[in-house]
Design a protein around this motif. Sequence first.
Motif, PDB file in Angstrom:
ATOM      1  N   ILE A 226       0.840  -1.205   0.000  1.00  0.00           N
ATOM      2  CA  ILE A 226       0.000   0.000   0.000  1.00  0.00           C
ATOM      3  C   ILE A 226       0.867   1.245   0.000  1.00  0.00           C
ATOM      4  O   ILE A 226       0.579   2.235  -0.695  1.00  0.00           O
ATOM      5  CB  ILE A 226      -0.944  -0.016   1.222  1.00  0.00           C
ATOM      6  CG1 ILE A 226      -1.967  -1.151   1.079  1.00  0.00           C
ATOM      7  CG2 ILE A 226      -1.662   1.320   1.366  1.00  0.00           C
ATOM      8  CD1 ILE A 226      -2.837  -1.346   2.304  1.00  0.00           C
TER       9      ILE A 226
ATOM     10  N   LEU B  75      -3.087  -4.809  -5.880  1.00  0.00           N
ATOM     11  CA  LEU B  75      -3.503  -3.419  -5.668  1.00  0.00           C
ATOM     12  C   LEU B  75      -3.679  -2.685  -6.989  1.00  0.00           C
ATOM     13  O   LEU B  75      -4.610  -1.889  -7.152  1.00  0.00           O
ATOM     14  CB  LEU B  75      -2.464  -2.698  -4.813  1.00  0.00           C
ATOM     15  CG  LEU B  75      -2.412  -3.077  -3.325  1.00  0.00           C
ATOM     16  CD1 LEU B  75      -1.226  -2.412  -2.653  1.00  0.00           C
ATOM     17  CD2 LEU B  75      -3.710  -2.699  -2.627  1.00  0.00           C
TER      18      LEU B  75
ATOM     19  N   ILE C 144      -7.052  -3.090  -8.760  1.00  0.00           N
ATOM     20  CA  ILE C 144      -8.273  -2.513  -8.186  1.00  0.00           C
ATOM     21  C   ILE C 144      -8.614  -1.227  -8.936  1.00  0.00           C
ATOM     22  O   ILE C 144      -7.778  -0.333  -9.047  1.00  0.00           O
ATOM     23  CB  ILE C 144      -8.081  -2.205  -6.686  1.00  0.00           C
ATOM     24  CG1 ILE C 144      -7.784  -3.506  -5.919  1.00  0.00           C
ATOM     25  CG2 ILE C 144      -9.319  -1.531  -6.115  1.00  0.00           C
ATOM     26  CD1 ILE C 144      -7.494  -3.284  -4.446  1.00  0.00           C
TER      27      ILE C 144
ATOM     28  N   TYR D 259     -12.137   3.881  -5.226  1.00  0.00           N
ATOM     29  CA  TYR D 259     -11.631   4.818  -4.222  1.00  0.00           C
ATOM     30  C   TYR D 259     -12.295   6.190  -4.371  1.00  0.00           C
ATOM     31  O   TYR D 259     -12.568   6.870  -3.381  1.00  0.00           O
ATOM     32  CB  TYR D 259     -10.114   4.944  -4.345  1.00  0.00           C
ATOM     33  CG  TYR D 259      -9.377   3.667  -3.994  1.00  0.00           C
ATOM     34  CD1 TYR D 259      -9.254   3.260  -2.676  1.00  0.00           C
ATOM     35  CD2 TYR D 259      -8.818   2.873  -4.990  1.00  0.00           C
ATOM     36  CE1 TYR D 259      -8.576   2.090  -2.345  1.00  0.00           C
ATOM     37  CE2 TYR D 259      -8.148   1.710  -4.676  1.00  0.00           C
ATOM     38  CZ  TYR D 259      -8.027   1.321  -3.355  1.00  0.00           C
ATOM     39  OH  TYR D 259      -7.367   0.166  -3.032  1.00  0.00           O
TER      40      TYR D 259
ATOM     41  N   HIS E 139      -8.738   2.035   2.692  1.00  0.00           N
ATOM     42  CA  HIS E 139      -8.058   0.735   2.622  1.00  0.00           C
ATOM     43  C   HIS E 139      -8.805  -0.315   3.441  1.00  0.00           C
ATOM     44  O   HIS E 139      -8.860  -1.486   3.049  1.00  0.00           O
ATOM     45  CB  HIS E 139      -6.622   0.882   3.118  1.00  0.00           C
ATOM     46  CG  HIS E 139      -5.770   1.748   2.234  1.00  0.00           C
ATOM     47  ND1 HIS E 139      -5.563   1.461   0.899  1.00  0.00           N
ATOM     48  CD2 HIS E 139      -5.087   2.891   2.489  1.00  0.00           C
ATOM     49  CE1 HIS E 139      -4.773   2.393   0.371  1.00  0.00           C
ATOM     50  NE2 HIS E 139      -4.478   3.271   1.309  1.00  0.00           N
TER      51      HIS E 139
ATOM     52  N   THR F 108      -9.711  -1.766   0.052  1.00  0.00           N
ATOM     53  CA  THR F 108      -8.508  -2.513  -0.304  1.00  0.00           C
ATOM     54  C   THR F 108      -8.470  -3.898   0.330  1.00  0.00           C
ATOM     55  O   THR F 108      -8.319  -4.906  -0.373  1.00  0.00           O
ATOM     56  CB  THR F 108      -7.253  -1.725   0.124  1.00  0.00           C
ATOM     57  OG1 THR F 108      -7.280  -0.426  -0.466  1.00  0.00           O
ATOM     58  CG2 THR F 108      -6.001  -2.465  -0.314  1.00  0.00           C
TER      59      THR F 108
END
Length: 298
Positions: free
Chosen positions: A98, A185, A188, A193, A207, A211
């Motif tokens: 991340i 990641l 996505i 977001y 997250h 996430t």
Amino acid sequence: MTVSGSDRRWPRGATPYLFLLPALIMLGATVFYPALQAFSLSFTQYELDLTKAPSWVGLANFERLWRDKVFWLTFRHTLLYLVGVVPLLIMLPLGLAILVNQKLRGIAWFRMAYYTPVIISIVVAGIAWKALYASNGILNQILALLGFSDGIPWLTSPHLALWSVMVVTVWKGLGYYMVIYLAGLQAIPQELYEAGAIDGADGWRQHWDITIPLMRPYCLLVGVLSSISALKVFEEVYIMTQGGPLNASKTVVYYVYERAFQDLEMNYASAIGLVLFLVIFVFSVINLKLSGGNLPAR
């Protein structure tokens, strides 16, 4: 419609298997045949003359294993290694992924820094960490500057040796599993977001809500890979402690090595290896059941 002679002679469906044939031959010679040989050896016993064929003893090696206190000690150490290493290798690389997934200046250098331990040979890493852990190593010198003049016996204490080796395994695996998470990641959609930001979720809340749920298949994949690696750990133990002190850091695979190549008890070592294979197989099946077969492709 006419069928050519080449089509009659060679079935079209067999073509993919022809391409797989060289790899299957190599796997058969280096993996499958040795595995079958080890399986058969676990039910036999060599006499003093190793040039003679081993004699069939049935389950005698497994009965000996059941009564072997050292084996059960190494088995507990291996399970402790699993419990101590795997959760860290699931959580810490996700946090690193991340972090390095942010669009910041110089982030490529951070990715390279975190991945560098992966490309370092485990032999080099083990020797380097052994020097760090030495009584006059950097770690104890730093502790001396802080007032702990006696230092810490990282590799010579029965209570600390195994944990000290675990640190090296975690350090070595962080970058590898970080890359797996980073691939997830980047898959996505950014729109999720943006929608979360509209709903009031920002920072770590995004997250937590977006996430982590979407990374669940990758977490399970990392769990499977790190569990298998932890159950068959050998190099770190061999280089740094050789199972000591007083068998305090000895794992099952290292015990197999001792029995097979130091004591030349190939049959007993094969029996231990078969038990370890069954344990790894059970853990793998449990992980796959938990994932529901939805592990991402590596």
